[in-house]
Design a protein around this motif. Structure first.
Motif, short mmCIF file in Angstrom:
data_model
loop_
_atom_site.label_atom_id
_atom_site.label_comp_id
_atom_site.label_asym_id
_atom_site.label_seq_id
_atom_site.Cartn_x
_atom_site.Cartn_y
_atom_site.Cartn_z
N GLN A 33 0.81 -1.22 0.00
CA GLN A 33 0.00 0.00 0.00
C GLN A 33 0.84 1.27 0.00
N VAL A 34 1.87 1.30 0.84
CA VAL A 34 2.61 2.54 1.06
C VAL A 34 3.86 2.65 0.19
N LYS A 109 2.19 9.62 -0.38
CA LYS A 109 2.68 8.58 0.53
C LYS A 109 2.21 8.88 1.94
N ALA A 112 -1.25 7.56 2.62
CA ALA A 112 -1.34 6.10 2.67
C ALA A 112 -1.14 5.54 4.07
#
Length: 126
Positions: A33-34, A109, A112
């Motif tokens: 995800q990140v 970012k 996230a």
């Protein structure tokens, strides 16, 4: 190695995060995800700064640091505001707009990270 810091209310949240990242499934999901190294810099009531480095690019680890290393994104805010943010009692965008949250680096970012906290939240989902 402990990720808690004396005088920081967020310490328990970082402990929770570090514990959550020990789960390979959660770790893999967070990295996917990140895909970034985040530095979270908090200032406590005494005006002391503490940095935490969240590597969600390779290792899926969390560590305490004396100084902020190079990262994809750095979040700077007060300890109390971070606790509210992590507990879902504050909105990251509002904190940012009100100047209570500063972001250096990749803004996408930074957004996230919220999903990572949600994925390791031990509280029951309603």
């Amino acid at each position: 190695m402990s990720v808690s810091a004396d005088g920081f209310n967020a310490s328990s949240l970082f402990e929770q995060l570090a514990e959550g990242l020990k789960d390979d499934k959660i770790k893999a999901q967070a990295i996917k995800q990140v895909n970034a190294v985040l530095v979270i810099t908090l200032k406590n009531k005494e005006g002391k700064d503490q940095h935490w480095v969240l590597d969600l690019k390779k290792d899926g680890t969390l560590a305490k640091a004396d100084s902020a290393p190079k990262s994809d994104v750095q979040l700077l805010l007060k300890d109390a505001d971070f606790v509210k943010l992590a507990n879902g009692k504050a909105n990251g965008q509002k904190l940012f707009m009100n100047g209570k949250l500063k972001v250096k680096g990749n803004m996408m970012k930074a957004t996230a990270i919220e999903s990572v906290f949600k994925s390791i939240d031990p509280r029951p989902k309603l």
